[in-house]
Design an enzyme around this catalytic site. Structure first.
Site, PDB file in Angstrom:
ATOM      1  N   THR A  13       0.313  -0.820  -0.256  1.00 38.80           N
ATOM      2  CA  THR A  13      -0.124   0.380   0.302  1.00 38.80           C
ATOM      3  C   THR A  13       0.888   1.250   0.311  1.00 38.80           C
ATOM      4  O   THR A  13       2.038   1.474  -0.356  1.00 38.80           O
ATOM      5  CB  THR A  13      -0.740  -0.122   1.518  1.00 38.80           C
ATOM      6  OG1 THR A  13      -0.114   0.405   2.560  1.00 38.80           O
ATOM      7  CG2 THR A  13      -1.780  -1.648   1.276  1.00 38.80           C
ATOM      8  N   GLY A  14       0.720   2.048  -0.784  1.00 33.19           N
ATOM      9  CA  GLY A  14       1.123   2.979  -0.865  1.00 33.19           C
ATOM     10  C   GLY A  14       2.777   3.010  -1.225  1.00 33.19           C
ATOM     11  O   GLY A  14       3.820   3.671  -1.491  1.00 33.19           O
ATOM     12  N   GLY A  18       7.893   7.348  -2.550  1.00 32.82           N
ATOM     13  CA  GLY A  18       8.218   7.513  -1.681  1.00 32.82           C
ATOM     14  C   GLY A  18       9.313   5.692  -1.111  1.00 32.82           C
ATOM     15  O   GLY A  18       9.685   4.761  -2.214  1.00 32.82           O
ATOM     16  N   ILE A  19       8.644   5.631   0.137  1.00 34.59           N
ATOM     17  CA  ILE A  19       9.029   4.106   0.845  1.00 34.59           C
ATOM     18  C   ILE A  19       8.468   2.864  -0.004  1.00 34.59           C
ATOM     19  O   ILE A  19       8.903   1.836  -0.263  1.00 34.59           O
ATOM     20  CB  ILE A  19       9.021   4.861   2.220  1.00 34.59           C
ATOM     21  CG1 ILE A  19      10.679   4.521   2.487  1.00 34.59           C
ATOM     22  CG2 ILE A  19       9.545   2.535   2.910  1.00 34.59           C
ATOM     23  CD1 ILE A  19       9.603   5.330   4.640  1.00 34.59           C
ATOM     24  N   GLY A  20       7.150   2.938  -0.103  1.00 36.36           N
ATOM     25  CA  GLY A  20       6.261   1.955  -0.654  1.00 36.36           C
ATOM     26  C   GLY A  20       7.173   1.472  -1.839  1.00 36.36           C
ATOM     27  O   GLY A  20       6.904   0.398  -1.926  1.00 36.36           O
ATOM     28  N   SER A 143       6.726   4.638  12.830  1.00 39.29           N
ATOM     29  CA  SER A 143       7.290   4.968  12.763  1.00 39.29           C
ATOM     30  C   SER A 143       7.604   5.480  13.757  1.00 39.29           C
ATOM     31  O   SER A 143       7.579   5.141  15.385  1.00 39.29           O
ATOM     32  CB  SER A 143       6.415   6.270  12.913  1.00 39.29           C
ATOM     33  OG  SER A 143       7.360   7.739  12.429  1.00 39.29           O
ATOM     34  N   TYR A 156      -0.669  11.672  14.687  1.00 41.85           N
ATOM     35  CA  TYR A 156      -0.179  10.422  13.982  1.00 41.85           C
ATOM     36  C   TYR A 156       1.429   9.788  14.802  1.00 41.85           C
ATOM     37  O   TYR A 156       0.639   7.969  14.470  1.00 41.85           O
ATOM     38  CB  TYR A 156       1.573  11.328  13.292  1.00 41.85           C
ATOM     39  CG  TYR A 156       2.554  10.231  12.684  1.00 41.85           C
ATOM     40  CD1 TYR A 156       1.869  10.319  11.350  1.00 41.85           C
ATOM     41  CD2 TYR A 156       3.927  10.601  12.534  1.00 41.85           C
ATOM     42  CE1 TYR A 156       2.760   9.457  10.822  1.00 41.85           C
ATOM     43  CE2 TYR A 156       4.833  10.130  12.095  1.00 41.85           C
ATOM     44  CZ  TYR A 156       3.988   8.990  10.531  1.00 41.85           C
ATOM     45  OH  TYR A 156       5.098   8.560   9.968  1.00 41.85           O
TER      46      TYR A 156
HETATM   47  P1  NDP Z   1       4.977   9.231   1.070  1.00 45.28           P
HETATM   48  O1  NDP Z   1       4.064  10.393   1.132  1.00 45.28           O
HETATM   49  O2  NDP Z   1       6.312   9.481  -0.106  1.00 45.28           O
HETATM   50  O3  NDP Z   1       3.952   8.464   0.231  1.00 45.28           O
HETATM   51  C1  NDP Z   1       2.877   8.201   0.756  1.00 45.28           C
HETATM   52  C2  NDP Z   1       2.012   6.840  -0.384  1.00 45.28           C
HETATM   53  O4  NDP Z   1       0.962   6.695  -0.022  1.00 45.28           O
HETATM   54  C3  NDP Z   1       2.537   7.280  -1.088  1.00 45.28           C
HETATM   55  O5  NDP Z   1       1.923   6.077  -2.446  1.00 45.28           O
HETATM   56  C4  NDP Z   1       0.379   7.111  -1.746  1.00 45.28           C
HETATM   57  O6  NDP Z   1      -0.296   7.806  -2.760  1.00 45.28           O
HETATM   58  C5  NDP Z   1       0.248   6.453  -0.817  1.00 45.28           C
HETATM   59  N1  NDP Z   1      -0.867   7.183   0.328  1.00 45.28           N
HETATM   60  C6  NDP Z   1      -1.771   8.390   1.407  1.00 45.28           C
HETATM   61  N2  NDP Z   1      -2.932   7.934   1.300  1.00 45.28           N
HETATM   62  C7  NDP Z   1      -3.173   7.055   0.959  1.00 45.28           C
HETATM   63  C8  NDP Z   1      -5.012   6.531   1.225  1.00 45.28           C
HETATM   64  N3  NDP Z   1      -5.822   6.856   2.646  1.00 45.28           N
HETATM   65  N4  NDP Z   1      -5.074   5.470   0.399  1.00 45.28           N
HETATM   66  C9  NDP Z   1      -4.457   4.743  -0.511  1.00 45.28           C
HETATM   67  N5  NDP Z   1      -2.599   4.725  -0.939  1.00 45.28           N
HETATM   68  C10 NDP Z   1      -2.533   5.896   0.157  1.00 45.28           C
HETATM   69  O7  NDP Z   1       5.114   8.780   2.173  1.00 45.28           O
HETATM   70  P2  NDP Z   1       6.473   7.608   2.731  1.00 45.28           P
HETATM   71  O8  NDP Z   1       7.042   6.843   1.639  1.00 45.28           O
HETATM   72  O9  NDP Z   1       7.578   9.345   3.269  1.00 45.28           O
HETATM   73  O10 NDP Z   1       5.785   7.322   4.154  1.00 45.28           O
HETATM   74  C11 NDP Z   1       5.173   6.064   3.914  1.00 45.28           C
HETATM   75  C12 NDP Z   1       4.636   5.096   4.913  1.00 45.28           C
HETATM   76  O11 NDP Z   1       5.920   5.346   5.691  1.00 45.28           O
HETATM   77  C13 NDP Z   1       3.851   6.227   6.196  1.00 45.28           C
HETATM   78  O12 NDP Z   1       3.216   5.346   6.296  1.00 45.28           O
HETATM   79  C14 NDP Z   1       4.697   6.815   6.746  1.00 45.28           C
HETATM   80  O13 NDP Z   1       3.713   7.528   8.221  1.00 45.28           O
HETATM   81  C15 NDP Z   1       5.925   6.333   7.199  1.00 45.28           C
HETATM   82  N6  NDP Z   1       6.979   6.598   7.802  1.00 45.28           N
HETATM   83  C16 NDP Z   1       7.885   7.914   6.586  1.00 45.28           C
HETATM   84  C17 NDP Z   1       9.136   7.795   7.434  1.00 45.28           C
HETATM   85  C18 NDP Z   1      10.130   9.297   6.196  1.00 45.28           C
HETATM   86  O14 NDP Z   1      11.009   9.801   6.733  1.00 45.28           O
HETATM   87  N7  NDP Z   1       9.236   9.323   4.884  1.00 45.28           N
HETATM   88  C19 NDP Z   1       9.310   8.549   8.623  1.00 45.28           C
HETATM   89  C20 NDP Z   1       8.848   6.922   9.223  1.00 45.28           C
HETATM   90  C21 NDP Z   1       7.617   6.139   9.172  1.00 45.28           C
HETATM   91  P3  NDP Z   1      -1.015   8.982  -2.743  1.00 45.28           P
HETATM   92  O15 NDP Z   1      -1.424   9.901  -2.330  1.00 45.28           O
HETATM   93  O16 NDP Z   1      -1.457   8.719  -4.623  1.00 45.28           O
HETATM   94  O17 NDP Z   1      -2.314   7.950  -2.281  1.00 45.28           O
END
Ligand code: NDP
Length: 260
Positions: A13-14, A18-20, A143, A156
Protein backbone atom coordinates in the site's frame (compact mmCIF):
# COMPACT_ATOMS: atom_id res chain seq x y z
CA UNK A 1 21.85 -14.57 -0.81
CA UNK A 2 18.74 -16.15 -2.34
CA UNK A 3 15.77 -14.64 -0.53
CA UNK A 4 13.39 -17.16 -2.08
CA UNK A 5 10.88 -14.49 -3.06
CA UNK A 6 10.51 -15.48 -6.72
CA UNK A 7 6.88 -15.46 -7.90
CA UNK A 8 5.55 -14.57 -4.44
CA UNK A 9 2.81 -11.91 -4.58
CA UNK A 10 3.72 -8.79 -2.60
CA UNK A 11 0.94 -6.27 -1.93
CA UNK A 12 2.29 -2.83 -1.09
CA UNK A 13 0.00 0.00 0.00
CA UNK A 14 1.25 3.48 -0.80
CA UNK A 15 3.44 1.86 -3.42
CA UNK A 16 3.44 4.71 -5.93
CA UNK A 17 6.21 6.88 -4.42
CA UNK A 18 8.66 7.12 -1.52
CA UNK A 19 9.35 4.14 0.73
CA UNK A 20 6.51 2.04 -0.71
CA UNK A 21 7.75 2.42 -4.28
CA UNK A 22 11.31 1.53 -3.22
CA UNK A 23 9.97 -1.56 -1.44
CA UNK A 24 8.02 -2.56 -4.57
CA UNK A 25 11.19 -2.25 -6.67
CA UNK A 26 13.13 -4.21 -4.06
CA UNK A 27 10.66 -7.08 -4.31
CA UNK A 28 10.60 -6.87 -8.12
CA UNK A 29 14.40 -7.15 -8.18
CA UNK A 30 14.02 -10.45 -6.29
CA UNK A 31 11.54 -11.74 -8.88
CA UNK A 32 8.43 -11.30 -6.75
CA UNK A 33 5.11 -10.34 -8.36
CA UNK A 34 3.83 -6.93 -7.37
CA UNK A 35 0.49 -5.32 -6.56
CA UNK A 36 0.75 -1.65 -5.61
CA UNK A 37 -2.03 0.60 -4.43
CA UNK A 38 -2.46 4.34 -3.86
CA UNK A 39 -5.21 6.90 -4.51
CA UNK A 40 -3.63 8.69 -7.46
CA UNK A 41 -4.34 6.58 -10.55
CA UNK A 42 -1.82 8.28 -12.88
CA UNK A 43 1.11 7.70 -10.56
CA UNK A 44 0.05 4.10 -9.89
CA UNK A 45 -0.21 3.34 -13.62
CA UNK A 46 3.09 5.06 -14.43
CA UNK A 47 5.01 3.13 -11.74
CA UNK A 48 3.37 -0.19 -12.66
CA UNK A 49 4.57 0.33 -16.25
CA UNK A 50 8.09 1.25 -15.04
CA UNK A 51 8.40 -1.79 -12.78
CA UNK A 52 7.17 -4.12 -15.53
CA UNK A 53 9.61 -2.62 -18.02
CA UNK A 54 12.62 -2.60 -15.69
CA UNK A 55 12.19 -5.91 -13.86
CA UNK A 56 9.97 -8.02 -16.16
CA UNK A 57 7.79 -9.28 -13.32
CA UNK A 58 4.00 -9.45 -13.26
CA UNK A 59 2.93 -6.09 -11.81
CA UNK A 60 -0.49 -4.61 -11.31
CA UNK A 61 -1.90 -1.55 -9.60
CA UNK A 62 -5.13 -0.52 -7.94
CA UNK A 63 -6.19 3.09 -7.51
CA UNK A 64 -7.87 2.88 -4.11
CA UNK A 65 -8.17 4.77 -0.84
CA UNK A 66 -7.18 2.29 1.89
CA UNK A 67 -8.66 4.60 4.53
CA UNK A 68 -12.05 3.25 3.40
CA UNK A 69 -13.60 -0.22 3.53
CA UNK A 70 -14.38 -0.04 -0.21
CA UNK A 71 -10.76 0.78 -1.03
CA UNK A 72 -9.48 -2.12 1.06
CA UNK A 73 -12.01 -4.47 -0.56
CA UNK A 74 -10.74 -3.42 -4.00
CA UNK A 75 -7.17 -4.30 -2.97
CA UNK A 76 -8.23 -7.65 -1.51
CA UNK A 77 -10.13 -8.49 -4.73
CA UNK A 78 -7.17 -7.48 -6.91
CA UNK A 79 -4.84 -9.71 -4.87
CA UNK A 80 -7.30 -12.62 -5.19
CA UNK A 81 -7.40 -12.09 -8.97
CA UNK A 82 -3.60 -12.50 -8.99
CA UNK A 83 -3.84 -15.82 -7.14
CA UNK A 84 -3.72 -14.52 -3.56
CA UNK A 85 -1.21 -12.53 -1.50
CA UNK A 86 1.92 -13.96 0.11
CA UNK A 87 3.22 -10.68 1.52
CA UNK A 88 1.41 -7.53 2.71
CA UNK A 89 3.28 -4.29 3.34
CA UNK A 90 0.97 -1.84 5.12
CA UNK A 91 2.85 1.32 4.23
CA UNK A 92 0.32 3.99 3.17
CA UNK A 93 0.38 6.81 5.66
CA UNK A 94 1.18 10.45 6.17
CA UNK A 95 2.29 12.93 8.79
CA UNK A 96 -0.06 15.29 10.59
CA UNK A 97 0.22 18.75 12.08
CA UNK A 98 -2.05 19.94 14.92
CA UNK A 99 -2.54 20.43 18.62
CA UNK A 100 -4.78 18.20 20.69
CA UNK A 101 -6.66 21.31 21.77
CA UNK A 102 -7.57 22.26 18.21
CA UNK A 103 -7.89 19.05 16.14
CA UNK A 104 -11.48 17.94 15.59
CA UNK A 105 -12.93 14.41 15.69
CA UNK A 106 -12.97 14.11 11.90
CA UNK A 107 -9.19 14.52 11.73
CA UNK A 108 -8.61 11.88 14.42
CA UNK A 109 -11.00 9.56 12.59
CA UNK A 110 -9.26 9.99 9.24
CA UNK A 111 -5.83 9.04 10.63
CA UNK A 112 -7.31 6.14 12.59
CA UNK A 113 -8.88 4.85 9.36
CA UNK A 114 -5.66 5.33 7.36
CA UNK A 115 -3.08 4.05 9.84
CA UNK A 116 -5.06 1.44 11.79
CA UNK A 117 -8.27 0.38 10.03
CA UNK A 118 -6.45 -0.13 6.72
CA UNK A 119 -4.21 -2.65 8.48
CA UNK A 120 -7.18 -4.28 10.22
CA UNK A 121 -9.22 -4.57 7.02
CA UNK A 122 -6.39 -5.69 4.77
CA UNK A 123 -5.18 -8.15 7.39
CA UNK A 124 -8.67 -9.63 7.71
CA UNK A 125 -9.01 -9.90 3.94
CA UNK A 126 -5.53 -11.11 3.00
CA UNK A 127 -4.75 -13.53 5.85
CA UNK A 128 -7.13 -16.15 4.36
CA UNK A 129 -5.26 -15.85 1.03
CA UNK A 130 -1.95 -16.39 2.84
CA UNK A 131 -3.36 -19.35 4.77
CA UNK A 132 -4.41 -20.93 1.48
CA UNK A 133 -0.72 -20.68 0.41
CA UNK A 134 0.51 -22.24 3.65
CA UNK A 135 1.79 -19.00 5.18
CA UNK A 136 2.85 -15.43 4.60
CA UNK A 137 4.35 -12.22 5.92
CA UNK A 138 2.77 -8.93 7.02
CA UNK A 139 4.89 -5.86 7.75
CA UNK A 140 3.54 -2.61 9.19
CA UNK A 141 5.39 0.60 8.43
CA UNK A 142 4.80 2.66 11.58
CA UNK A 143 7.40 5.27 12.64
CA UNK A 144 9.87 6.11 15.36
CA UNK A 145 7.09 8.53 16.39
CA UNK A 146 5.10 5.54 17.63
CA UNK A 147 7.37 5.53 20.70
CA UNK A 148 9.22 8.87 20.53
CA UNK A 149 6.58 11.51 19.77
CA UNK A 150 7.14 14.69 17.79
CA UNK A 151 5.33 17.62 19.44
CA UNK A 152 3.58 18.86 16.29
CA UNK A 153 1.83 15.64 15.28
CA UNK A 154 -0.06 14.07 18.22
CA UNK A 155 -2.52 12.30 15.91
CA UNK A 156 0.29 10.73 13.89
CA UNK A 157 2.13 9.64 17.06
CA UNK A 158 -0.99 8.10 18.58
CA UNK A 159 -2.28 6.24 15.52
CA UNK A 160 1.19 4.86 14.69
CA UNK A 161 1.51 3.60 18.30
CA UNK A 162 -1.85 1.87 17.85
CA UNK A 163 -0.61 0.30 14.62
CA UNK A 164 2.39 -1.16 16.50
CA UNK A 165 0.09 -2.79 19.05
CA UNK A 166 -2.23 -4.07 16.32
CA UNK A 167 0.79 -5.66 14.64
CA UNK A 168 1.83 -7.45 17.85
CA UNK A 169 -1.70 -8.67 18.47
CA UNK A 170 -2.18 -9.91 14.92
CA UNK A 171 1.17 -11.71 15.15
CA UNK A 172 -0.10 -13.65 18.16
CA UNK A 173 -3.33 -14.55 16.35
CA UNK A 174 -1.76 -15.94 13.18
CA UNK A 175 1.52 -17.41 14.45
CA UNK A 176 0.03 -20.93 14.14
CA UNK A 177 -0.80 -20.29 10.48
CA UNK A 178 2.85 -19.76 9.52
CA UNK A 179 2.21 -16.04 9.01
CA UNK A 180 4.87 -13.73 10.45
CA UNK A 181 3.86 -10.18 11.42
CA UNK A 182 6.29 -7.41 12.37
CA UNK A 183 6.55 -3.62 12.54
CA UNK A 184 9.28 -1.44 11.07
CA UNK A 185 9.82 2.00 12.62
CA UNK A 186 11.79 4.26 10.27
CA UNK A 187 13.44 7.51 11.36
CA UNK A 188 14.12 10.14 8.67
CA UNK A 189 13.72 8.87 5.12
CA UNK A 190 14.38 11.22 2.20
CA UNK A 191 11.23 10.99 0.09
CA UNK A 192 10.10 13.54 -2.54
CA UNK A 193 7.59 14.89 -0.03
CA UNK A 194 10.33 15.90 2.43
CA UNK A 195 12.15 17.72 -0.39
CA UNK A 196 8.98 19.49 -1.53
CA UNK A 197 8.23 20.71 2.00
CA UNK A 198 11.85 21.79 2.57
CA UNK A 199 11.76 23.78 -0.70
CA UNK A 200 8.58 25.51 0.48
CA UNK A 201 10.10 26.36 3.86
CA UNK A 202 13.66 27.29 2.85
CA UNK A 203 13.60 27.98 -0.90
CA UNK A 204 15.71 26.66 -3.77
CA UNK A 205 19.01 27.71 -2.18
CA UNK A 206 18.21 26.65 1.37
CA UNK A 207 16.33 23.37 1.26
CA UNK A 208 19.34 21.10 1.56
CA UNK A 209 20.69 23.02 4.55
CA UNK A 210 17.21 22.91 6.08
CA UNK A 211 17.08 19.11 5.77
CA UNK A 212 20.61 18.80 7.17
CA UNK A 213 19.41 20.85 10.14
CA UNK A 214 16.55 18.38 10.69
CA UNK A 215 19.01 15.47 10.53
CA UNK A 216 21.46 17.19 12.90
CA UNK A 217 18.70 17.70 15.42
CA UNK A 218 17.78 14.00 15.25
CA UNK A 219 21.39 13.09 16.07
CA UNK A 220 22.79 9.58 15.59
CA UNK A 221 24.05 9.34 12.00
CA UNK A 222 22.84 12.92 11.32
CA UNK A 223 21.54 12.07 7.88
CA UNK A 224 18.37 10.91 6.17
CA UNK A 225 18.06 7.32 4.98
CA UNK A 226 17.40 6.71 1.31
CA UNK A 227 14.10 4.92 0.57
CA UNK A 228 16.26 2.05 -0.74
CA UNK A 229 17.92 1.62 2.67
CA UNK A 230 14.49 1.04 4.15
CA UNK A 231 13.40 -1.15 1.24
CA UNK A 232 16.35 -3.52 1.77
CA UNK A 233 15.20 -4.07 5.34
CA UNK A 234 11.56 -4.68 4.36
CA UNK A 235 12.56 -7.17 1.67
CA UNK A 236 14.86 -9.08 4.03
CA UNK A 237 12.18 -9.16 6.74
CA UNK A 238 9.72 -10.58 4.20
CA UNK A 239 12.08 -13.39 3.24
CA UNK A 240 12.70 -16.85 4.65
CA UNK A 241 16.01 -15.52 5.97
CA UNK A 242 14.00 -13.78 8.72
CA UNK A 243 12.02 -16.97 9.44
CA UNK A 244 12.22 -16.86 13.26
CA UNK A 245 11.05 -13.26 13.56
CA UNK A 246 7.46 -12.44 14.45
CA UNK A 247 5.63 -10.12 16.83
CA UNK A 248 8.51 -7.64 16.97
CA UNK A 249 9.24 -4.02 16.16
CA UNK A 250 12.47 -3.02 14.41
CA UNK A 251 13.83 0.51 14.39
CA UNK A 252 15.62 1.65 11.23
CA UNK A 253 16.38 5.17 12.36
CA UNK A 254 20.13 5.82 12.11
CA UNK A 255 20.38 6.02 15.90
CA UNK A 256 17.70 8.68 16.43
CA UNK A 257 15.81 6.65 19.09
CA UNK A 258 16.85 7.95 22.51
CA UNK A 259 15.85 4.92 24.59
CA UNK A 260 16.78 1.22 24.58
P1 NDP B 1 4.95 9.39 0.73
O1 NDP B 1 4.09 10.56 1.08
O2 NDP B 1 6.18 9.59 -0.05
O3 NDP B 1 4.03 8.28 0.02
C1 NDP B 1 2.83 7.89 0.60
C2 NDP B 1 2.19 6.84 -0.28
O4 NDP B 1 0.95 6.44 0.32
C3 NDP B 1 1.84 7.36 -1.67
O5 NDP B 1 1.91 6.31 -2.59
C4 NDP B 1 0.39 7.83 -1.49
O6 NDP B 1 -0.24 7.92 -2.75
C5 NDP B 1 -0.12 6.71 -0.60
N1 NDP B 1 -1.31 7.04 0.20
C6 NDP B 1 -1.47 8.07 1.05
N2 NDP B 1 -2.71 8.06 1.56
C7 NDP B 1 -3.34 6.98 1.01
C8 NDP B 1 -4.64 6.45 1.14
N3 NDP B 1 -5.58 7.01 1.91
N4 NDP B 1 -4.95 5.33 0.44
C9 NDP B 1 -4.03 4.75 -0.37
N5 NDP B 1 -2.77 5.22 -0.52
C10 NDP B 1 -2.45 6.33 0.16
O7 NDP B 1 5.26 8.67 2.13
P2 NDP B 1 6.63 8.03 2.67
O8 NDP B 1 7.22 7.11 1.70
O9 NDP B 1 7.41 9.12 3.29
O10 NDP B 1 6.00 7.21 3.92
C11 NDP B 1 5.51 5.91 3.77
C12 NDP B 1 5.17 5.40 5.17
O11 NDP B 1 6.33 5.48 5.98
C13 NDP B 1 4.10 6.23 5.88
O12 NDP B 1 3.23 5.38 6.58
C14 NDP B 1 4.90 7.09 6.83
O13 NDP B 1 4.15 7.44 7.98
C15 NDP B 1 6.06 6.17 7.18
N6 NDP B 1 7.25 6.89 7.62
C16 NDP B 1 7.91 7.77 6.78
C17 NDP B 1 9.04 8.42 7.22
C18 NDP B 1 9.79 9.40 6.35
O14 NDP B 1 10.71 10.09 6.87
N7 NDP B 1 9.52 9.50 5.07
C19 NDP B 1 9.56 8.22 8.59
C20 NDP B 1 8.81 7.28 9.36
C21 NDP B 1 7.70 6.65 8.89
P3 NDP B 1 -1.57 8.80 -2.99
O15 NDP B 1 -1.33 10.13 -2.35
O16 NDP B 1 -1.71 8.86 -4.48
O17 NDP B 1 -2.68 8.05 -2.34
Amino acid sequence: MDLNLKSKLAVITGGSVGIGLAVAKGFAAEGARILITARGRDRVEAEVAQIRANYGVETRGVAADVATAEGCNAVIAAAAAMGGADILINNAGTGSNETIAEADDAKWQYYWDLHVMAAVRLGRGLVPQMKAHGGGVILHNASICAVQPLWYEPIYNTTKAALMMFSKTLANEVVGDNIRVNTVNPGLVLTPDWIKTARQIAGEDGWEAHLQGVANEAGGMKRFATPEELANFFVFMSSDKASYSTGSTYFVDGGWLRTV
